[in-house]
Motif scaffolding. Sequence first.
Motif, PDB file in Angstrom:
ATOM      1  N   LEU A  78       3.948   0.119 -10.217  1.00  0.00           N
ATOM      2  CA  LEU A  78       2.669  -0.564 -10.031  1.00  0.00           C
ATOM      3  C   LEU A  78       1.485   0.321 -10.368  1.00  0.00           C
ATOM      4  O   LEU A  78       0.334  -0.057 -10.113  1.00  0.00           O
ATOM      5  N   LEU A  79       1.717   1.500 -10.936  1.00  0.00           N
ATOM      6  CA  LEU A  79       0.653   2.461 -11.211  1.00  0.00           C
ATOM      7  C   LEU A  79      -0.536   1.785 -11.887  1.00  0.00           C
ATOM      8  O   LEU A  79      -0.407   1.163 -12.931  1.00  0.00           O
ATOM      9  N   GLY A  80      -1.713   1.923 -11.272  1.00  0.00           N
ATOM     10  CA  GLY A  80      -2.931   1.305 -11.776  1.00  0.00           C
ATOM     11  C   GLY A  80      -3.327   0.040 -11.043  1.00  0.00           C
ATOM     12  O   GLY A  80      -4.475  -0.415 -11.140  1.00  0.00           O
ATOM     13  N   GLN A  81      -2.393  -0.527 -10.275  1.00  0.00           N
ATOM     14  CA  GLN A  81      -2.655  -1.799  -9.592  1.00  0.00           C
ATOM     15  C   GLN A  81      -2.813  -1.624  -8.077  1.00  0.00           C
ATOM     16  O   GLN A  81      -2.733  -2.585  -7.325  1.00  0.00           O
ATOM     17  N   GLU A  82      -3.059  -0.396  -7.640  1.00  0.00           N
ATOM     18  CA  GLU A  82      -3.126  -0.126  -6.198  1.00  0.00           C
ATOM     19  C   GLU A  82      -4.253  -0.879  -5.500  1.00  0.00           C
ATOM     20  O   GLU A  82      -4.081  -1.391  -4.393  1.00  0.00           O
ATOM     21  N   ALA A  83      -5.415  -0.961  -6.127  1.00  0.00           N
ATOM     22  CA  ALA A  83      -6.544  -1.633  -5.488  1.00  0.00           C
ATOM     23  C   ALA A  83      -6.285  -3.123  -5.312  1.00  0.00           C
ATOM     24  O   ALA A  83      -6.631  -3.715  -4.281  1.00  0.00           O
ATOM     25  N   ALA A  84      -5.666  -3.740  -6.324  1.00  0.00           N
ATOM     26  CA  ALA A  84      -5.371  -5.172  -6.252  1.00  0.00           C
ATOM     27  C   ALA A  84      -4.437  -5.469  -5.086  1.00  0.00           C
ATOM     28  O   ALA A  84      -4.626  -6.446  -4.346  1.00  0.00           O
ATOM     29  N   GLN A  85      -3.435  -4.617  -4.901  1.00  0.00           N
ATOM     30  CA  GLN A  85      -2.449  -4.877  -3.854  1.00  0.00           C
ATOM     31  C   GLN A  85      -2.936  -4.461  -2.475  1.00  0.00           C
ATOM     32  O   GLN A  85      -2.795  -5.215  -1.509  1.00  0.00           O
ATOM     33  N   VAL A  86      -3.515  -3.278  -2.362  1.00  0.00           N
ATOM     34  CA  VAL A  86      -3.977  -2.817  -1.049  1.00  0.00           C
ATOM     35  C   VAL A  86      -5.164  -3.643  -0.573  1.00  0.00           C
ATOM     36  O   VAL A  86      -5.231  -4.053   0.589  1.00  0.00           O
ATOM     37  N   GLY A  87      -6.104  -3.905  -1.474  1.00  0.00           N
ATOM     38  CA  GLY A  87      -7.288  -4.674  -1.090  1.00  0.00           C
ATOM     39  C   GLY A  87      -6.948  -6.057  -0.585  1.00  0.00           C
ATOM     40  O   GLY A  87      -7.482  -6.525   0.429  1.00  0.00           O
ATOM     41  N   SER A  88      -6.014  -6.732  -1.274  1.00  0.00           N
ATOM     42  CA  SER A  88      -5.629  -8.075  -0.839  1.00  0.00           C
ATOM     43  C   SER A  88      -4.788  -8.019   0.433  1.00  0.00           C
ATOM     44  O   SER A  88      -4.941  -8.858   1.331  1.00  0.00           O
ATOM     45  N   ALA A  89      -3.908  -7.031   0.536  1.00  0.00           N
ATOM     46  CA  ALA A  89      -3.045  -6.924   1.716  1.00  0.00           C
ATOM     47  C   ALA A  89      -3.862  -6.689   2.982  1.00  0.00           C
ATOM     48  O   ALA A  89      -3.558  -7.245   4.042  1.00  0.00           O
ATOM     49  N   ARG A  90      -4.891  -5.865   2.881  1.00  0.00           N
ATOM     50  CA  ARG A  90      -5.710  -5.551   4.051  1.00  0.00           C
ATOM     51  C   ARG A  90      -6.647  -6.703   4.424  1.00  0.00           C
ATOM     52  O   ARG A  90      -7.305  -6.661   5.475  1.00  0.00           O
ATOM     53  N   ALA A  91      -6.710  -7.737   3.609  1.00  0.00           N
ATOM     54  CA  ALA A  91      -7.507  -8.914   3.957  1.00  0.00           C
ATOM     55  C   ALA A  91      -6.707  -9.910   4.782  1.00  0.00           C
ATOM     56  O   ALA A  91      -7.271 -10.859   5.340  1.00  0.00           O
ATOM     57  N   ALA A 229     -11.409 -21.020  -8.269  1.00  0.00           N
ATOM     58  CA  ALA A 229     -10.840 -19.754  -8.716  1.00  0.00           C
ATOM     59  C   ALA A 229     -11.916 -18.679  -8.774  1.00  0.00           C
ATOM     60  O   ALA A 229     -13.065 -18.955  -9.121  1.00  0.00           O
ATOM     61  N   TYR A 230     -11.518 -17.450  -8.455  1.00  0.00           N
ATOM     62  CA  TYR A 230     -12.419 -16.305  -8.482  1.00  0.00           C
ATOM     63  C   TYR A 230     -11.811 -15.253  -9.387  1.00  0.00           C
ATOM     64  O   TYR A 230     -10.613 -14.952  -9.296  1.00  0.00           O
ATOM     65  N   ARG A 231     -12.605 -14.672 -10.239  1.00  0.00           N
ATOM     66  CA  ARG A 231     -12.145 -13.622 -11.157  1.00  0.00           C
ATOM     67  C   ARG A 231     -12.855 -12.327 -10.769  1.00  0.00           C
ATOM     68  O   ARG A 231     -14.080 -12.228 -10.856  1.00  0.00           O
ATOM     69  N   VAL A 232     -12.074 -11.332 -10.367  1.00  0.00           N
ATOM     70  CA  VAL A 232     -12.669 -10.095  -9.881  1.00  0.00           C
ATOM     71  C   VAL A 232     -12.068  -8.895 -10.609  1.00  0.00           C
ATOM     72  O   VAL A 232     -10.991  -8.977 -11.206  1.00  0.00           O
ATOM     73  N   ASP A 233     -12.770  -7.785 -10.533  1.00  0.00           N
ATOM     74  CA  ASP A 233     -12.273  -6.521 -11.060  1.00  0.00           C
ATOM     75  C   ASP A 233     -11.134  -6.065 -10.154  1.00  0.00           C
ATOM     76  O   ASP A 233     -11.351  -5.666  -9.014  1.00  0.00           O
ATOM     77  N   GLY A 234      -9.919  -6.117 -10.665  1.00  0.00           N
ATOM     78  CA  GLY A 234      -8.766  -5.780  -9.846  1.00  0.00           C
ATOM     79  C   GLY A 234      -8.621  -4.304  -9.538  1.00  0.00           C
ATOM     80  O   GLY A 234      -7.772  -3.925  -8.719  1.00  0.00           O
ATOM     81  N   ASN A 235      -9.419  -3.445 -10.170  1.00  0.00           N
ATOM     82  CA  ASN A 235      -9.408  -2.020  -9.868  1.00  0.00           C
ATOM     83  C   ASN A 235     -10.516  -1.644  -8.885  1.00  0.00           C
ATOM     84  O   ASN A 235     -10.694  -0.468  -8.576  1.00  0.00           O
ATOM     85  N   ASP A 236     -11.240  -2.626  -8.415  1.00  0.00           N
ATOM     86  CA  ASP A 236     -12.312  -2.440  -7.436  1.00  0.00           C
ATOM     87  C   ASP A 236     -11.808  -2.959  -6.092  1.00  0.00           C
ATOM     88  O   ASP A 236     -11.753  -4.159  -5.850  1.00  0.00           O
ATOM     89  N   ILE A 237     -11.436  -2.041  -5.215  1.00  0.00           N
ATOM     90  CA  ILE A 237     -10.822  -2.452  -3.957  1.00  0.00           C
ATOM     91  C   ILE A 237     -11.780  -3.239  -3.074  1.00  0.00           C
ATOM     92  O   ILE A 237     -11.357  -4.114  -2.313  1.00  0.00           O
ATOM     93  N   LEU A 238     -13.069  -2.973  -3.185  1.00  0.00           N
ATOM     94  CA  LEU A 238     -14.037  -3.727  -2.383  1.00  0.00           C
ATOM     95  C   LEU A 238     -14.118  -5.179  -2.849  1.00  0.00           C
ATOM     96  O   LEU A 238     -14.137  -6.100  -2.022  1.00  0.00           O
ATOM     97  N   ALA A 239     -14.164  -5.384  -4.155  1.00  0.00           N
ATOM     98  CA  ALA A 239     -14.240  -6.752  -4.682  1.00  0.00           C
ATOM     99  C   ALA A 239     -12.976  -7.535  -4.359  1.00  0.00           C
ATOM    100  O   ALA A 239     -13.031  -8.716  -3.995  1.00  0.00           O
ATOM    101  N   VAL A 240     -11.821  -6.873  -4.463  1.00  0.00           N
ATOM    102  CA  VAL A 240     -10.558  -7.545  -4.149  1.00  0.00           C
ATOM    103  C   VAL A 240     -10.497  -7.908  -2.676  1.00  0.00           C
ATOM    104  O   VAL A 240     -10.123  -9.037  -2.310  1.00  0.00           O
ATOM    105  N   LEU A 241     -10.863  -6.975  -1.819  1.00  0.00           N
ATOM    106  CA  LEU A 241     -10.870  -7.238  -0.377  1.00  0.00           C
ATOM    107  C   LEU A 241     -11.791  -8.405  -0.044  1.00  0.00           C
ATOM    108  O   LEU A 241     -11.417  -9.318   0.709  1.00  0.00           O
ATOM    109  N   ALA A 242     -12.991  -8.393  -0.612  1.00  0.00           N
ATOM    110  CA  ALA A 242     -13.963  -9.447  -0.324  1.00  0.00           C
ATOM    111  C   ALA A 242     -13.483 -10.805  -0.808  1.00  0.00           C
ATOM    112  O   ALA A 242     -13.559 -11.808  -0.078  1.00  0.00           O
ATOM    113  N   ALA A 243     -12.981 -10.872  -2.029  1.00  0.00           N
ATOM    114  CA  ALA A 243     -12.530 -12.150  -2.590  1.00  0.00           C
ATOM    115  C   ALA A 243     -11.345 -12.706  -1.814  1.00  0.00           C
ATOM    116  O   ALA A 243     -11.254 -13.919  -1.568  1.00  0.00           O
TER     117      ALA A 243
END
Length: 372
Positions: A78-91, A229-243
């Motif tokens: 998953l290298l490179g996708q950490e923000a997408a997964q952690v940000g969504s999981a913590r929401a 639908a929402y399109r966010v920067d998946g490498n931005d953990i704040l945007a992923v968490l918020a969305a």
Amino acid sequence: MSITTSTTEQLADEFDSPARLLTAEGVRVRHEILDEHVADLDLQQLADLYTDMVLVRRFDTEAFSLTRQGELALWPPLLGQEAAQVGSARALEDRDWSFGSYREHALPILRGVDIDRWLKVWKTTSNTAWDPHEHNIGLNQIIIGAQTLHAVGYAMGAQFKQDDSCSIAYFGDGATTEGDVSEAMVFASTYNAPVVFFCQNNGYAISEPTSVQAKHVLARRASGFDIPAYRVDGNDILAVLAATRLAMHRARTGHGPSFIEAVTYRMGPHTTTDDPSRYRENDEVESWKERDPLLRVERFLESEGFNVEQLRADAKTNADALAKQLRAGAIAIQPDPAEQMFDNVYSSPHARIERQRAEYKAFAASYEKAAS
């Protein structure tokens, strides 16, 4: 937290450029809709999210190495996708269920799945990795897109029982062209199911670029099912968490399903059997290195006067301990009895399964007889 049609539609219309709160340079930018959903986050909490990403990355790279050393049979990095997964999981809340494919390694780590049990699947010594009901995580799904149907089914059941838990389905860009995903969105929309479709658009469906999957951005596909639908920067953990917080809140308060496209990048191969140099240029990979999800958090925290050097050191200590546990667990794994493959296929005895079990036992016995 209030949700209105106008705000969700406004965010849903922002498809030309993925919404973000933290740039690749570590600059905090404002967003009219997303800001309120991370207003409670302070610097220490962001540092904790950074530590989560460090742990997930180290786990992933260690498992990759173990595969190369013959201790695991296969690994989808998953290298490179950490923000997408952690940000969504913590929401998510503890009572929420997640249903992933084979690349969602962050969810089991963050929810405390036993590593030794989990690795049995990747060492091919067991069919299953954990009891889903212990952690509210569905088992790894290899059939592309099937987990979206599982997530919608759970959500519809929770809705029927008037349970306020929700579900989230993780899948890649390639899965959006599978019939299962379309069928899942039909049911979710029709029954207003409390589910979030979380698409990690990492640029490639195995060796095919996203441009082969769709002429337009993937988030637009949800509109055909009347799903915002929402399109966010998946490498931005704040945007992923918020969305994800926004989407989960919509689901929990009776507003139905949402679709999130997290635009990210798979830095490594599709799996350890893949050679990405055959279908993408190195310059492309290098350009994404500057958008690294961990690096941008470091840059922001440093600009805010946070002790990033100490944060890195502490995160590395925790990551090293996790990697040590992972390695020891992988090496120690012993095969489960092969006959277990017939257990738990159905909730009650089934004649067809019992017939297959008997055939297997006879087959195994024939080898033992020949050996003697």
